[in-house]
Design a protein around this motif. Structure first.
Motif, PDB file in Angstrom:
ATOM      1  N   LYS A 167      28.484  32.935  87.078  1.00 43.27           N
ATOM      2  CA  LYS A 167      27.619  33.879  85.881  1.00 43.27           C
ATOM      3  C   LYS A 167      28.032  35.154  86.110  1.00 43.27           C
ATOM      4  CE  LYS A 167      23.848  35.367  88.665  1.00 43.27           C
ATOM      5  NZ  LYS A 167      22.290  35.376  88.857  1.00 43.27           N
ATOM      6  N   ARG A 169      23.010  45.215  80.925  1.00 41.35           N
ATOM      7  CA  ARG A 169      22.539  43.984  80.253  1.00 41.35           C
ATOM      8  C   ARG A 169      23.772  43.796  79.241  1.00 41.35           C
ATOM      9  NH1 ARG A 169      16.646  44.098  79.514  1.00 41.35           N
ATOM     10  NH2 ARG A 169      15.873  45.622  81.332  1.00 41.35           N
ATOM     11  N   LEU A 170      24.349  42.658  79.460  1.00 38.39           N
ATOM     12  CA  LEU A 170      25.432  42.170  78.624  1.00 38.39           C
ATOM     13  C   LEU A 170      24.687  41.464  77.241  1.00 38.39           C
ATOM     14  CD1 LEU A 170      27.825  40.497  81.164  1.00 38.39           C
ATOM     15  CD2 LEU A 170      28.071  42.852  80.119  1.00 38.39           C
ATOM     16  N   CYS A 171      25.764  41.503  76.356  1.00 40.51           N
ATOM     17  CA  CYS A 171      25.129  40.644  75.096  1.00 40.51           C
ATOM     18  C   CYS A 171      25.330  39.278  75.208  1.00 40.51           C
ATOM     19  CB  CYS A 171      26.086  41.307  73.787  1.00 40.51           C
ATOM     20  SG  CYS A 171      27.568  40.396  73.819  1.00 40.51           S
ATOM     21  N   PRO A 172      24.898  38.417  74.397  1.00 36.70           N
ATOM     22  CA  PRO A 172      25.150  36.698  74.578  1.00 36.70           C
ATOM     23  C   PRO A 172      26.523  36.543  74.673  1.00 36.70           C
ATOM     24  CG  PRO A 172      24.083  37.577  72.211  1.00 36.70           C
ATOM     25  CD  PRO A 172      24.162  38.736  73.269  1.00 36.70           C
ATOM     26  N   THR A 176      27.518  37.372  78.289  1.00 33.84           N
ATOM     27  CA  THR A 176      26.874  36.328  79.331  1.00 33.84           C
ATOM     28  C   THR A 176      27.550  35.007  79.392  1.00 33.84           C
ATOM     29  OG1 THR A 176      24.819  37.833  78.897  1.00 33.84           O
ATOM     30  CG2 THR A 176      24.575  35.813  79.924  1.00 33.84           C
ATOM     31  N   GLY A 177      27.759  34.646  77.998  1.00 32.51           N
ATOM     32  CA  GLY A 177      28.511  33.350  78.009  1.00 32.51           C
ATOM     33  C   GLY A 177      30.063  33.303  78.158  1.00 32.51           C
ATOM     34  N   MET A 207      26.776  42.645  67.336  1.00 35.05           N
ATOM     35  CA  MET A 207      26.441  43.052  68.731  1.00 35.05           C
ATOM     36  C   MET A 207      26.930  44.143  69.437  1.00 35.05           C
ATOM     37  SD  MET A 207      23.614  41.798  70.160  1.00 35.05           S
ATOM     38  CE  MET A 207      22.750  42.512  71.402  1.00 35.05           C
ATOM     39  N   ASN A 252      26.974  46.347  71.726  1.00 35.04           N
ATOM     40  CA  ASN A 252      25.964  46.356  72.744  1.00 35.04           C
ATOM     41  C   ASN A 252      25.258  47.667  73.056  1.00 35.04           C
ATOM     42  OD1 ASN A 252      24.359  45.603  74.847  1.00 35.04           O
ATOM     43  ND2 ASN A 252      25.845  44.663  76.147  1.00 35.04           N
ATOM     44  N   VAL A 310      23.058  48.503  69.616  1.00 37.65           N
ATOM     45  CA  VAL A 310      21.765  47.565  69.657  1.00 37.65           C
ATOM     46  C   VAL A 310      20.892  48.291  70.451  1.00 37.65           C
ATOM     47  CG1 VAL A 310      20.949  45.369  69.870  1.00 37.65           C
ATOM     48  CG2 VAL A 310      23.041  45.488  68.680  1.00 37.65           C
ATOM     49  N   GLN A 311      21.111  48.540  71.788  1.00 39.42           N
ATOM     50  CA  GLN A 311      20.204  48.954  72.869  1.00 39.42           C
ATOM     51  C   GLN A 311      19.574  50.180  72.265  1.00 39.42           C
ATOM     52  OE1 GLN A 311      21.534  49.068  76.798  1.00 39.42           O
ATOM     53  NE2 GLN A 311      22.369  46.870  76.854  1.00 39.42           N
ATOM     54  N   SER A 369      17.124  49.669  69.664  1.00 41.15           N
ATOM     55  CA  SER A 369      15.897  49.383  70.211  1.00 41.15           C
ATOM     56  C   SER A 369      15.129  50.612  70.591  1.00 41.15           C
ATOM     57  CB  SER A 369      16.251  48.472  71.346  1.00 41.15           C
ATOM     58  OG  SER A 369      14.847  47.912  71.714  1.00 41.15           O
ATOM     59  N   ASP A 370      15.808  51.507  71.482  1.00 37.44           N
ATOM     60  CA  ASP A 370      14.928  52.448  71.909  1.00 37.44           C
ATOM     61  C   ASP A 370      14.501  53.329  71.022  1.00 37.44           C
ATOM     62  OD1 ASP A 370      17.425  53.260  74.671  1.00 37.44           O
ATOM     63  OD2 ASP A 370      15.461  51.932  74.490  1.00 37.44           O
ATOM     64  N   PRO A 430      25.316  37.304  66.147  1.00 39.39           N
ATOM     65  CA  PRO A 430      25.310  38.014  67.495  1.00 39.39           C
ATOM     66  C   PRO A 430      25.712  37.110  68.589  1.00 39.39           C
ATOM     67  CG  PRO A 430      23.137  37.378  67.059  1.00 39.39           C
ATOM     68  CD  PRO A 430      23.860  37.133  65.598  1.00 39.39           C
ATOM     69  N   LYS A 470      11.181  44.408  68.098  1.00 37.24           N
ATOM     70  CA  LYS A 470      12.709  45.015  68.598  1.00 37.24           C
ATOM     71  C   LYS A 470      13.633  43.671  68.844  1.00 37.24           C
ATOM     72  CE  LYS A 470      11.755  47.288  72.445  1.00 37.24           C
ATOM     73  NZ  LYS A 470      12.458  48.654  73.403  1.00 37.24           N
ATOM     74  N   CYS A 520      19.395  37.747  69.113  1.00 33.57           N
ATOM     75  CA  CYS A 520      20.955  37.357  69.648  1.00 33.57           C
ATOM     76  C   CYS A 520      21.131  36.320  70.530  1.00 33.57           C
ATOM     77  CB  CYS A 520      21.183  38.873  70.382  1.00 33.57           C
ATOM     78  SG  CYS A 520      20.532  39.047  71.805  1.00 33.57           S
ATOM     79  N   SER A 521      19.873  35.744  71.029  1.00 31.84           N
ATOM     80  CA  SER A 521      19.948  34.647  71.760  1.00 31.84           C
ATOM     81  C   SER A 521      20.653  34.781  73.140  1.00 31.84           C
ATOM     82  CB  SER A 521      20.717  33.355  71.380  1.00 31.84           C
ATOM     83  OG  SER A 521      20.169  33.147  69.962  1.00 31.84           O
ATOM     84  N   ASP A 522      20.860  35.882  73.741  1.00 33.87           N
ATOM     85  CA  ASP A 522      21.100  36.493  75.180  1.00 33.87           C
ATOM     86  C   ASP A 522      20.332  35.622  75.913  1.00 33.87           C
ATOM     87  OD1 ASP A 522      22.564  39.557  76.059  1.00 33.87           O
ATOM     88  OD2 ASP A 522      22.818  37.708  76.917  1.00 33.87           O
ATOM     89  N   VAL A 555      21.214  31.992  76.715  1.00 37.50           N
ATOM     90  CA  VAL A 555      22.599  31.826  77.407  1.00 37.50           C
ATOM     91  C   VAL A 555      22.495  32.308  78.847  1.00 37.50           C
ATOM     92  CG1 VAL A 555      23.714  33.717  76.403  1.00 37.50           C
ATOM     93  CG2 VAL A 555      25.377  32.103  77.235  1.00 37.50           C
ATOM     94  N   THR A 583      23.068  30.045  82.154  1.00 38.30           N
ATOM     95  CA  THR A 583      24.126  30.402  83.518  1.00 38.30           C
ATOM     96  C   THR A 583      23.315  30.611  84.749  1.00 38.30           C
ATOM     97  OG1 THR A 583      24.030  32.688  82.971  1.00 38.30           O
ATOM     98  CG2 THR A 583      25.866  31.372  81.720  1.00 38.30           C
ATOM     99  N   ALA A 597      15.944  40.236  82.133  1.00 34.79           N
ATOM    100  CA  ALA A 597      16.825  41.112  82.722  1.00 34.79           C
ATOM    101  C   ALA A 597      18.147  41.286  81.893  1.00 34.79           C
ATOM    102  CB  ALA A 597      17.192  40.773  84.183  1.00 34.79           C
ATOM    103  N   VAL A 598      18.313  40.364  80.827  1.00 37.07           N
ATOM    104  CA  VAL A 598      19.657  40.602  80.322  1.00 37.07           C
ATOM    105  C   VAL A 598      19.368  41.277  78.875  1.00 37.07           C
ATOM    106  CG1 VAL A 598      19.552  38.303  79.104  1.00 37.07           C
ATOM    107  CG2 VAL A 598      21.730  39.259  79.800  1.00 37.07           C
ATOM    108  N   PRO A 650      19.172  42.672  75.562  1.00 34.46           N
ATOM    109  CA  PRO A 650      19.824  43.874  75.288  1.00 34.46           C
ATOM    110  C   PRO A 650      18.929  45.012  74.803  1.00 34.46           C
ATOM    111  CG  PRO A 650      21.125  42.378  74.490  1.00 34.46           C
ATOM    112  CD  PRO A 650      19.658  41.840  74.786  1.00 34.46           C
ATOM    113  N   THR A 651      17.856  44.304  74.161  1.00 33.36           N
ATOM    114  CA  THR A 651      16.908  45.373  73.363  1.00 33.36           C
ATOM    115  C   THR A 651      15.761  45.806  74.141  1.00 33.36           C
ATOM    116  OG1 THR A 651      15.588  43.649  72.364  1.00 33.36           O
ATOM    117  CG2 THR A 651      17.391  44.410  71.000  1.00 33.36           C
TER     118      THR A 651
END
Lengths: 313, 748, 173
Positions: free
Chosen positions: B75, B88-91, B94-95, B222, B224, B227-228, B231-232, B622, C7, C11-13, C16, C20, C128-129, C131-132
């Motif tokens: 991972k 925090r990685l985006c999907p 992570t994938g 996305m 990253n 988007v973060q 959200s803030d 995304p 929020k 994204c479906s993070d 995934v 993993t 933990a992952v 992003p928002t």
């Protein structure tokens, strides 16, 4: 327009788009369980009433089918399991809140008892039968001596077995089609009815047949009443229950339910039995077969339709 | 003899014995299988986690790669210290492990041959393939001059092949991401503020009080960090204003959603300027001190009232006023987001200019909550001899068109590769690395003509994308998990250095791009430009120059450096000069005026869909980065095909049902090769249909991507070219719906 | 757990990352993202939710398990002991959220709130992952925990409360 969908592409086999995790093994098992319960119940009742001679098929011959039915039923259950090597875990604990646990234990008791009960009549069925070991001869004598007690136990277990096949489903509050309290008694009555159908068919005695026929008629009427009650209850329930009821009232199961279960499986045999009682000669195979067939189709429909009903989306 | 290129459609090449079941790969940690040789890969130390930065998109989030007990990549998690991702990685990041485990990866070099009348690939050794490429490049150099080689690139490999070409003698290096994507806004902002936006954009969303998204679907795209930060911003109660014909995810989080009629955005921007100016809401002090051309702007937008805009955009006048006031209220902590993919209608540079002007009126440029001044780390170049000066560049191929293009225009290079009467400069060979041109470039017929005419087409990729089907030589690249790459120096609020090191040896026979470039360089006699045996040496030297070391970076992954180029925001106490002709923020563009273009943007109406047709709009999801992730098992699991969004009232006209499959035919008769699933939704206008780009793959070797969804770029045949910098506007295509299979006639 | 739908961008993070972290086989998922659209253009509303097993307090899946494989551990996390599970599927039938699935190896699997990480002081992989940062996890009994704070100032809802399972995932609306 309301739209709900999975963004994350969820497509789990047998769960999306509709739950379909129990296949043909479970309806067959439920059916055989109900059938066995029906036969054993009447065998027990008429034993207690002392009517072995008049109702010989009921008491003596029909129960020979039960061990086979129960074993096949258990086999079906085993086949349905996905983690089969661990099936013995079922018997390491009793969980009162789990109908499946009840079922496992009830079957654990009723199967050997049905073997014993049937065995007590083995000598009458096959006169030349001799047990291999003398211990079995003594066991048979004891069993025959305590046949009445055995009959009581069998009645209780048979009722539990019959009701449990329904409660197994109705305990799943996540499946609105099943989650009503009438399913237990409904399956019990259905099981009893199929039991009487088998007995009716097997017996050569006209009087016995007439009695079972009358009992069956009453059972069918009760069953129809329960089904009506169930559907009306669902229509008066929450929106998921209304949606569940609609599967039978215009949805995909309408034709199969009304034609095979209600008309061919219940109403038409009832009519035939009334005609029979009124004096017309009806070959017994027809109503019996229809009832048996209807019961089986009913279980299949209930298991498949129930899995389709759901709370969300 | 000209090589004629068939698109090689073979699905199973019987690649030498490396058959796979599931995700087992032939190499094993520590075994020699697939090992490219000791001189190419440094010995990998045994660490608990390996630092890297992601390659799935350009954001380059730093992360840590973890192994499982067997030493296989398991991972990847974001690096907490890195401001690009904050742990925090985006999907897609992570994938990213799916890219590594993908069984369809390219494994060996391939060479095109003709066998029994049909063209096919055969496997080759690296020696053979590299010799062939170098040989052809020498031929081209001798016959036409080195300038006739071009590079199409996206991603890290561009550095190495770029250096190769520059050393070889060509600067015809292009990326579709300029003229097919963000180019117009770079020029638009540069003309106004004197600097482009770059990647990532310096938008201070973290501290903004009002975020205006006009042409940005943040949340579905996305980026990253953005988007973060959005959200803030939501948490802090920032106002979000989204202008989009579609109810995007961002629109659902907005205080104001303006469901604008497509192609009319310019009118809205001008009307906003009108409100800000005539209601006196603009930042008077900022405008007076820093800008040029206010009076011209004021008289230009006098007639462009909200009422005027209402008739064009269908946005009610009071909404236009209310949103303008909301922006002004939040100013200077307001961002009118420049968007990312802005090549829409051909007047895109002007529209980006309008956005820039709006930001200037609000005073957001160089202010907290607006746009900060980014800085990136200056990493010293590994010593090499100076590059030769080429005899001609891509600029010469433009024949005077697109005067403001600062980077090369990919579609122009494509056009320049088609030999023609009186053409002075023709490109004869391409190296294509990390970009899947058949799905990227609009006007596919031009692309095909160009590819057929080339004398050499080399494709470098990790996956058997459609472009590989046209190559003469395919060179398999290893994924970012398997190599060292140049140090990351992306711009941000502060310069943060990032290290990428391999977490596994290159699988199969794949190699890193730097190795390929060096090998070609050696064969072309350019060894002095590649004065190292292993790229690790370059990195160690550069880290030493920067005051750190490989050991340190392996432990921390990213490192912060102090800013040296001035403050993050504008220091109002000092006089500020902008990098424009006048030294000020040009509301009225002197450069445009001198070139004969509109110095202040004007509204031009664009063609609308005819009866029975719907405008094709496209975007991102995304969980995918277009072709790059279309075959990634983890990400395909999230989204395996795209769908075409159709409004229920439109569906009723055509008798469409949910999840039905239809074909789309555009105004020029192009039909989508595969059918696409219908999504009935209220989120789309009744005059448009929407699809996510990157699906509809035709290469059977992409076992997970083949045949899934439809390719929108096939249907983009009408291109409206931006006269200022050559950007290809792609939103002027209209489609109609076919419910029956048209028999695959008009497909290329 | 509390999830802020204001929020979440879908994204479906979370999906995934769970895959993993927990080696969920491709084609299956322990959590998923749903989108709910109401209204008609241009008056449209959209809610995006990341869903998973709700670790209900009155869990029907624990009730109906015949072997006790499905159980609740300290902290309220519902877990499945793989080598006690016979694969009968009763729990899958009983879950109103369709949160469980039949793992190819035979036992029943679902979200575990990453108990192996949480018990060592970490957070579930999805939390933990994200992003928002829209997901809050912690001890609902502790009034000062992150998740309790998230619930204090916002309106929230649970999914299908009428199913009577008392789910422990709250969606901030």
């Amino acid at each position: 327009m309301k739209e709900e969908l999975f963004i994350s592409g969820r497509d789990i086999p047998n769960i999306d788009p509709f739950l379909n995790i129990w296949h043909w093994q479970i309806p067959i098992y439920l059916y055989l369980g109900g059938l066995a319960a029906g036969i054993l119940f009447f065998a027990g009742i008429f034993t207690i009433l002392g009517k072995e001679k008049e109702m010989s098929t009921t008491v003596k011959w029909a129960p020979f089918l039960v061990p086979g039915a129960l074993v096949i039923g258990l086999l079906m259950l085993f086949l349905d399991l996905k983690h089969q090597l661990f099936f013995w875990r079922l018997y390491t604990t009793v969980r009162f809140e789990s109908p499946m646990s009840w079922g496992a234990w009830v079957l654990m008791f009723i199967t050997p008892l049905s073997f014993i009960y049937a065995a007590t009549y083995l000598k009458e069925a096959v006169p030349s039968w001799k047990w291999k070991y003398s211990i079995l001869e003594s066991a048979e004598r004891i069993a025959i001596q305590y046949r009445r007690a055995l009959a009581w136990v069998l009645i209780v277990l048979a009722v539990i077995l019959g009701i449990y096949t329904g409660i197994l489903l109705s305990a799943f509050n996540a499946r609105p089609l099943w989650n009503n309290s009438i399913l237990g008694p409904l399956f019990l009555v259905s099981g009893l009815s199929t039991g009487t159908a088998v007995i009716m068919w097997m017996t050569k005695d006209h009087r016995e047949r007439k009695i079972m026929s009358r009992i069956d008629l009453v059972l069918i009427i009760i069953e129809l009443f329960f089904i009506t009650h169930m559907i009306m209850g669902m229509l008066a329930g929450s929106s998921v229950q209304i949606a569940a009821a609609e599967l039978f009232l215009g949805g995909q199961f309408t034709v199969s339910f009304w034609v095979f279960v209600i008309i061919l499986g219940l109403v038409f045999p009832a009519v035939l039995e009334i005609l029979e009682l009124a004096g017309y000669k009806i070959p017994v195979a027809i109503p019996a077969l229809l009832i048996l067939f209807g019961g089986l189709v009913f279980r299949f429909i209930m298991v498949e339709a129930g899995q389709i009903t759901r709370y969300l989306y | 003899m000209k090589t004629r290129r068939d698109f090689i459609k073979i699905s199973a090449l019987g690649i030498g014995g490396v058959t796979l079941a599931g995700t087992s790969l032939k190499w094993a940690w520590g075994s020699g299988a697939g090992d490219p040789g000791p001189e190419n890969v440094a010995d990998l130390p045994s660490l608990s986690r390996y630092p890297t930065y992601c390659e799935v998109c350009f954001w380059k989030c730093a992360g840590w790669v973890y192994h499982d007990e067997e030493g296989k990549i398991r991972k990847v998690i974001g690096n907490d210290a890195d401001p690009h991702c904050n742990g925090r990685l985006c999907p897609r990041g992570t994938g990213g492990v799916g890219m590594y485990h993908d069984p369809d990866r390219l494994k060996t070099p391939l060479i095109r041959i003709e066998e029994g009348g049909k063209q096919t690939f055969r496997e080759a050794s690296w020696e053979e393939a590299l010799d062939l490429v170098a040989g052809k490049m020498k031929q081209i150099r001798d016959k036409y001059g080195p300038e006739s080689m071009a590079l199409f690139n996206h991603g890290s490999s561009g550095t190495y092949f770029g250096n190769l070409l520059k050393a070889y003698g060509s600067v015809n290096i292009t990326a579709p991401s300029y003229a097919q994507c963000r180019g117009p806004r770079e020029v638009g902002f540069e003309l106004t503020f004197g600097s482009g936006l770059g990647s990532p954009e310096p938008t201070d969303i973290r501290d903004t009080r009002c975020l205006v998204l006009i042409g940005s679907h943040l949340g579905e795209n996305m980026h990253n960090g953005q988007v973060q930060e959005m959200s803030d911003a939501i948490d802090r109660g920032a106002t979000i204003i989204t202008v989009d014909p579609r109810f995007s995810t961002a629109a659902s989080k907005s205080k104001f959603w303006l469901p604008i009629k497509p192609s009319t955005d310019m009118a809205l921007l001008l009307a906003w300027m009108n409100v800000l100016i005539y209601e006196g809401l603009y930042d008077k002090d900022y405008v007076q001190r820093h800008t040029l051309g206010f009076e011209q702007l004021k008289s230009h937008v006098e007639k462009m009232t909200p009422e005027w805009a209402y008739g064009i955009t269908t946005i009610k006048p009071h909404i236009i006023r209310e949103t303008a006031r909301a922006m002004a209220n939040a100013a200077p902590s307001v961002i009118v987001h420049p968007g990312r993919h802005v090549t829409w209608y051909g007047d895109d540079t002007q529209r980006s200019r309008a956005i820039a002007i709006l930001n200037a009126l609000l005073g957001s440029w160089g202010r907290r909550g607006g746009f900060y001044f980014k800085e990136s780390l200056h990493i010293p170049d590994f010593p090499h001899p100076p590059f030769p000066k080429p005899a001609w560049t891509w600029k010469e191929t433009l024949n005077g068109k697109y005067p403001l293009a600062r980077l090369s225009v990919a579609n122009a290079i494509v056009d320049a590769s088609i030999p023609g009467e009186g053409k002075e400069h023709t490109i004869r060979g391409w190296i294509v690395s990390g970009t899947n041109l058949p799905m990227t470039m609009p006007q596919k017929d031009q692309l095909l003509k160009a590819m057929q005419a080339l004398e050499l087409l080399v494709v470098v990729d990790t996956m058997p994308m459609e472009i590989t089907g046209f190559a003469d030589v395919v060179l398999p690249e290893c994924t970012y998990f398997e190599r060292y790459d140049e140090l990351r120096d992306s711009p941000g609020r502060e310069p943060w250095l990032g290290l990428r090191m391999p977490a596994a040896r290159p699988a199969y026979e794949t190699k890193p791009a730097w190795w390929m470039a060096k090998q070609l360089g050696d064969r072309l006699g350019l060894s002095e430009y590649f004065n190292y045996n292993d790229y690790k040496e370059v990195i160690e030297w550069q880290l030493g120059q920067l005051g750190t070391s490989l050991e340190e970076m392996q432990k921390i992954g990213v490192k912060r450096f102090d800013r040296t180029e001035g403050s993050l925001y504008m220091d109002e106490s000092l006089p500020v000069e902008f990098n424009t002709n006048s030294g000020k923020i040009e509301l009225y563009s002197t450069e445009l005026a001198s070139l004969g273009f509109d110095p202040i943007p004007v509204y031009t109406p664009h063609p609308e869909p005819p009866q029975g047709f719907y405008r094709l709009i496209y975007g991102r999801a995304p969980m995918h980065t277009f072709s790059r992730t279309a075959n990634n098992p983890n990400l395909v699991d999230l989204m395996k095909e795209n769908s075409v969004w159709i409004h229920p009232s439109v569906a009723e006209i055509w008798g469409l049902k949910k999840d039905q499959y239809v074909w789309l035919k555009n105004q020029d008769g192009m039909v989508s090769y595969f059918p696409v699933k219908v999504r009935l939704t209220e989120r789309i206008r009744w005059d448009s249909v929407y699809m996510v780009h990157g699906f509809g793959h035709r290469d059977k070797k992409l076992s997970l991507a083949y045949g899934r969804g439809a390719n929108d770029s096939d249907l983009i045949t009408n291109v409206m070219v931006d006269p200022l910098m050559g950007g290809t506007g792609m939103r002027g295509n209209f489609v109609t719906i076919l419910t029956e299979d048209p028999g695959k006639e008009v497909k290329s | 757990m509390a999830i802020d739908t204001r929020k979440c961008v879908g994204c479906s993070d979370c999906v995934v990352a769970c895959q993993t972290e927990n080696d969920v086989p491709i084609g299956f998922c322990r959590d998923w993202v749903t989108e709910s659209v109401h209204g008609s253009y241009p008056n449209v509303e959209l809610e995006i939710r990341s869903e998973r097993c709700n670790h209900c307090e009155n869990a029907p899946c624990v009730r109906c398990c015949p072997t006790g494989a499905s159980h609740i551990v300290e902290g309220g996390v519902v877990l499945v002991t793989g080598n006690k599970c016979i694969g009968c599927g009763a729990c899958i039938q009983s879950c109103p959220y369709d949160a469980r699935y039949s793992h190819p190896e035979g036992y029943v699997d679902k979200c575990t709130f990453c108990n192996h990480l949480v018990s060592r002081g970490g957070k579930p992989a999805c939390v933990a992952v994200c992003p928002t940062k829209c997901m809050h996890f912690g001890d609902l009994d502790d009034p000062n925990s992150e998740v309790s704070n998230a619930l204090k100032n916002r309106k929230f809802k649970v999914l299908a409360p009428e199913a009577g399972t008392n789910p422990q995932i709250y969606y901030l609306t």
